[in-house]
Design an enzyme around this catalytic site. Sequence first.
Site, PDB file in Angstrom:
ATOM      1  N   ALA A   1      -9.234   6.881   7.885  1.00 26.49           N
ATOM      2  CA  ALA A   1     -10.554   7.213   7.384  1.00 26.49           C
ATOM      3  C   ALA A   1     -10.721   8.658   6.548  1.00 26.49           C
ATOM      4  CB  ALA A   1     -11.396   6.736   8.357  1.00 26.49           C
TER       5      ALA A   1
ATOM      6  N   GLU B   1     -15.535   8.024   1.101  1.00 23.55           N
ATOM      7  CA  GLU B   1     -16.929   8.457   2.016  1.00 23.55           C
ATOM      8  C   GLU B   1     -17.523   7.261   1.052  1.00 23.55           C
ATOM      9  OE1 GLU B   1     -18.057  12.192   2.778  1.00 23.55           O
ATOM     10  OE2 GLU B   1     -16.153  12.419   3.783  1.00 23.55           O
TER      11      GLU B   1
ATOM     12  N   ALA C   1     -17.152   9.493  -2.035  1.00 27.26           N
ATOM     13  CA  ALA C   1     -16.349  10.680  -2.664  1.00 27.26           C
ATOM     14  C   ALA C   1     -14.872   9.088  -1.878  1.00 27.26           C
ATOM     15  CB  ALA C   1     -15.528  11.574  -1.811  1.00 27.26           C
ATOM     16  N   GLY C   2     -14.802   8.161  -3.346  1.00 28.51           N
ATOM     17  CA  GLY C   2     -13.802   7.918  -2.946  1.00 28.51           C
ATOM     18  C   GLY C   2     -12.607   7.885  -3.885  1.00 28.51           C
TER      19      GLY C   2
ATOM     20  N   ARG D   1       1.163   3.681  -1.449  1.00 27.98           N
ATOM     21  CA  ARG D   1       1.063   2.719  -2.711  1.00 27.98           C
ATOM     22  C   ARG D   1       2.541   2.526  -3.230  1.00 27.98           C
ATOM     23  NH1 ARG D   1      -1.788   8.239  -4.594  1.00 27.98           N
ATOM     24  NH2 ARG D   1      -3.757   8.049  -4.519  1.00 27.98           N
TER      25      ARG D   1
ATOM     26  N   ARG E   1       3.518 -32.026 -11.706  1.00 28.90           N
ATOM     27  CA  ARG E   1       2.328 -32.622 -12.294  1.00 28.90           C
ATOM     28  C   ARG E   1       1.970 -33.379 -13.893  1.00 28.90           C
ATOM     29  NH1 ARG E   1      -3.288 -33.779 -12.336  1.00 28.90           N
ATOM     30  NH2 ARG E   1      -4.427 -33.365 -14.769  1.00 28.90           N
TER      31      ARG E   1
ATOM     32  N   GLN F   1      -4.323 -20.452 -14.145  1.00 24.50           N
ATOM     33  CA  GLN F   1      -4.580 -21.146 -16.174  1.00 24.50           C
ATOM     34  C   GLN F   1      -3.547 -22.605 -15.929  1.00 24.50           C
ATOM     35  OE1 GLN F   1      -6.551 -19.945 -17.877  1.00 24.50           O
ATOM     36  NE2 GLN F   1      -6.828 -21.099 -19.110  1.00 24.50           N
TER      37      GLN F   1
ATOM     38  N   HIS G   1      -2.835 -23.968 -13.374  1.00 28.43           N
ATOM     39  CA  HIS G   1      -2.979 -24.772 -13.124  1.00 28.43           C
ATOM     40  C   HIS G   1      -4.586 -25.548 -12.624  1.00 28.43           C
ATOM     41  CE1 HIS G   1       0.164 -22.970 -10.346  1.00 28.43           C
ATOM     42  NE2 HIS G   1       0.160 -24.778  -8.919  1.00 28.43           N
TER      43      HIS G   1
ATOM     44  N   GLU H   1      -5.911   2.314  -2.106  1.00 27.78           N
ATOM     45  CA  GLU H   1      -5.120   3.424  -1.851  1.00 27.78           C
ATOM     46  C   GLU H   1      -5.420   3.987  -3.843  1.00 27.78           C
ATOM     47  OE1 GLU H   1      -2.199   3.106   0.541  1.00 27.78           O
ATOM     48  OE2 GLU H   1      -2.539   1.333   1.535  1.00 27.78           O
TER      49      GLU H   1
HETATM   50  C1  LIG Z   1      -6.560  12.139  -7.704  1.00 27.43           C
HETATM   51  C2  LIG Z   1      -6.047  13.256  -7.215  1.00 27.43           C
HETATM   52  C3  LIG Z   1      -4.399  13.450  -6.586  1.00 27.43           C
HETATM   53  C4  LIG Z   1      -6.715  14.345  -7.064  1.00 27.43           C
HETATM   54  O1  LIG Z   1      -6.243  14.793  -6.235  1.00 27.43           O
HETATM   55  P1  LIG Z   1      -6.989  16.329  -6.548  1.00 27.43           P
HETATM   56  O2  LIG Z   1      -6.831  17.031  -7.837  1.00 27.43           O
HETATM   57  O3  LIG Z   1      -7.793  17.010  -6.069  1.00 27.43           O
HETATM   58  O4  LIG Z   1      -6.365  17.861  -5.872  1.00 27.43           O
HETATM   59  P2  LIG Z   1      -4.501  18.303  -6.246  1.00 27.43           P
HETATM   60  O5  LIG Z   1      -4.895  19.806  -6.712  1.00 27.43           O
HETATM   61  O6  LIG Z   1      -3.980  17.367  -7.320  1.00 27.43           O
HETATM   62  O7  LIG Z   1      -3.687  18.442  -4.481  1.00 27.43           O
HETATM   63  C5  LIG Z   1      -4.190  19.312  -3.560  1.00 27.43           C
HETATM   64  C6  LIG Z   1      -3.700  19.689  -2.508  1.00 27.43           C
HETATM   65  O8  LIG Z   1      -3.038  18.696  -1.944  1.00 27.43           O
HETATM   66  C7  LIG Z   1      -0.893  18.651  -2.748  1.00 27.43           C
HETATM   67  N1  LIG Z   1      -0.846  17.448  -3.115  1.00 27.43           N
HETATM   68  C8  LIG Z   1      -1.444  16.331  -3.631  1.00 27.43           C
HETATM   69  N2  LIG Z   1      -0.771  15.844  -4.033  1.00 27.43           N
HETATM   70  C9  LIG Z   1       0.001  15.518  -3.310  1.00 27.43           C
HETATM   71  C10 LIG Z   1       0.889  14.856  -2.836  1.00 27.43           C
HETATM   72  N3  LIG Z   1       1.572  13.897  -2.837  1.00 27.43           N
HETATM   73  N4  LIG Z   1       2.181  15.315  -1.490  1.00 27.43           N
HETATM   74  C11 LIG Z   1       1.801  16.177  -1.243  1.00 27.43           C
HETATM   75  N5  LIG Z   1       0.916  16.696  -1.360  1.00 27.43           N
HETATM   76  C12 LIG Z   1      -0.012  16.808  -2.932  1.00 27.43           C
HETATM   77  C13 LIG Z   1      -1.159  19.396  -3.991  1.00 27.43           C
HETATM   78  O9  LIG Z   1      -0.393  20.426  -3.963  1.00 27.43           O
HETATM   79  C14 LIG Z   1      -2.438  20.746  -3.789  1.00 27.43           C
HETATM   80  O10 LIG Z   1      -1.520  21.785  -2.614  1.00 27.43           O
HETATM   81  P3  LIG Z   1      -2.675  23.070  -2.524  1.00 27.43           P
HETATM   82  O11 LIG Z   1      -3.214  23.216  -1.739  1.00 27.43           O
HETATM   83  O12 LIG Z   1      -1.574  23.938  -3.503  1.00 27.43           O
HETATM   84  O13 LIG Z   1      -0.620  23.160  -1.523  1.00 27.43           O
HETATM   85  C15 LIG Z   1      -6.352  12.546  -5.802  1.00 27.43           C
HETATM   86  O14 LIG Z   1      -7.725  12.404  -5.718  1.00 27.43           O
HETATM   87  C16 LIG Z   1      -6.179  11.570  -5.526  1.00 27.43           C
HETATM   88  O15 LIG Z   1      -5.069  10.404  -4.376  1.00 27.43           O
HETATM   89  N6  LIG Z   1      -7.190  10.490  -5.118  1.00 27.43           N
HETATM   90  C17 LIG Z   1      -7.033   8.844  -4.257  1.00 27.43           C
HETATM   91  C18 LIG Z   1      -7.874   8.712  -3.659  1.00 27.43           C
HETATM   92  C19 LIG Z   1      -7.312   7.632  -2.434  1.00 27.43           C
HETATM   93  O16 LIG Z   1      -5.897   6.682  -3.401  1.00 27.43           O
HETATM   94  N7  LIG Z   1      -8.687   7.365  -2.329  1.00 27.43           N
HETATM   95  C20 LIG Z   1      -7.837   6.031  -1.096  1.00 27.43           C
HETATM   96  C21 LIG Z   1      -8.573   5.996  -0.123  1.00 27.43           C
HETATM   97  S1  LIG Z   1      -6.973   4.778   0.699  1.00 27.43           S
HETATM   98  C22 LIG Z   1      -7.699   3.210   0.721  1.00 27.43           C
HETATM   99  O17 LIG Z   1      -7.998   3.085  -0.494  1.00 27.43           O
HETATM  100  C23 LIG Z   1      -7.775   2.426   1.725  1.00 27.43           C
HETATM  101  C24 LIG Z   1      -6.560   2.227   2.927  1.00 27.43           C
HETATM  102  S2  LIG Z   1      -7.595   0.757   3.664  1.00 27.43           S
HETATM  103  O18 LIG Z   1      -6.937   0.116   3.763  1.00 27.43           O
HETATM  104  O19 LIG Z   1      -8.695   0.894   4.068  1.00 27.43           O
END
Ligand SMILES: CC(C)(COP(=O)(O)OP(=O)(O)OC[C@H]1O[C@@H](n2cnc3c(N)ncnc32)[C@H](O)[C@@H]1OP(=O)(O)O)[C@@H](O)C(=O)NCCC(=O)NCCSC(=O)CCS(=O)O
Length: 379
Positions: free
Chosen positions: A123, A126, A129-130, A243, A268, A336, A338, A363
Amino acid sequence: MSPFCTEDDLAIAETVGRFAQDVVAPRAQAIDAEERFAGEHLQALADIGLTGMNLPAEWGGAGVSPVALYLAVEALAGACASTTSMLTAHFLATDTILLGGSADQHRQWLPDAAAGRRLGAFALTEPRAGSNPADMRTKAERTADGGFRLSGVKHFISNAGHADFLTVFALTDPAAGARGISAFVVDRRTPGLTVGAPEPTMGLRGGHVFEVSFDNCLLPPDALLGPEGSGFRTAMKVLDNGRVEIAATCTGIAQAALTDSIAWVKQREVEGEPIARFQGLQWYLADMATDLDAARLLGLRAASLRANHQRFSQEAAIAKLFASEMAGRVTDKALQMHGGYGYARAMRLERLVRDARIMRIYEGSSEIQRNIIARNLLK
Ligand SMILES: CC(C)(COP(=O)(O)OP(=O)(O)OC[C@H]1O[C@@H](n2cnc3c(N)ncnc32)[C@H](O)[C@@H]1OP(=O)(O)O)[C@@H](O)C(=O)NCCC(=O)NCCSC(=O)CCS(=O)O
């Protein structure tokens, strides 16, 4: 098949492929048509080790390489993407505990989850906030006993209504932005936690998604995963894994569409001859196979980096972007080829087209993957 796969990985893929075709595929059309939760496959997935395939043997998991995990997810997705979506959402939840939690928390939650006795949900998203989860509103405030009071709403949460536990991300320090987000593991029976009805969706109709509300839910101190403020980083690491699993789902769906298309053009006939003799359709098949192969190699590259404990965020984003766009192209071309039969609900192709569509969105949308890739290039 690929320079990234060992004999063991391929053997696992073959076993899962056989299981997927024998056990999962026969129910996939009905699960979709009746919008039945794919949880009916949970026990069978557990029996073959799939519910713990992302986890080390120490915690009851299969202890296989991320490359084998990729191939297993691909094989399952070729049979039923709804079942795969349920499974990969469960992986997101257990990965959060594995990557964020302590050994005690691993012991408490992971063996049951690996055995399929407890289903997880992740979870993060939001209603407002997606793509940018750092802008979340869900809050967890410390209580006098060292626990937390959780309040807020999460949206589009796969499995939530059927899950036994959720990993939940909430602000513990609202002034600190992403560094003020913490991760929790929450029992679904927690008073104040309510789940809405499944959200009707275009595809993945057996992989139910829900809105989840937390109304002053009281959490024990040991619900916190990792240090306060580490939740966002944990979520991003979990999504790196997720991902690659979405990329695998995409190659599974696209492979099914290509397989169906090859069979179709051979069978076909027009004017007494199979349509496979038309060069235009042969070129369609060639483009589909090339696109699919490129996506699979990108996915396996990311999985292989993960297997070698190297950073793979960039490669995961590239794999997810390319594979999800590829699945859209390949399933569309297949339909297409099919003609009207591909559009009819009697064939599984129509389901594959619908199931592929969300892959460019969840994701992290294609646009978010491009942001991640570009940001890494410009560092
Ligand atoms: C696009 C984004 C990556 C952008 O994020 P932000 O700009 O808000 O944050 P950053 O400044 O990049 O990073 C903040 C903080 O996190 C660390 N960080 C960033 N990426 C990584 C990583 N890959 N591994 C480790 N750490 C990471 C970064 O170093 C910073 O650390 P410090 O604070 O400096 O220590 C992000 O907004 C994004 O990924 N957005 C997409 C969200 C998404 O994918 N949502 C999907 C939810 S789940 C779903 O969809 C389905 C689930 S289900 O089936 O129920």
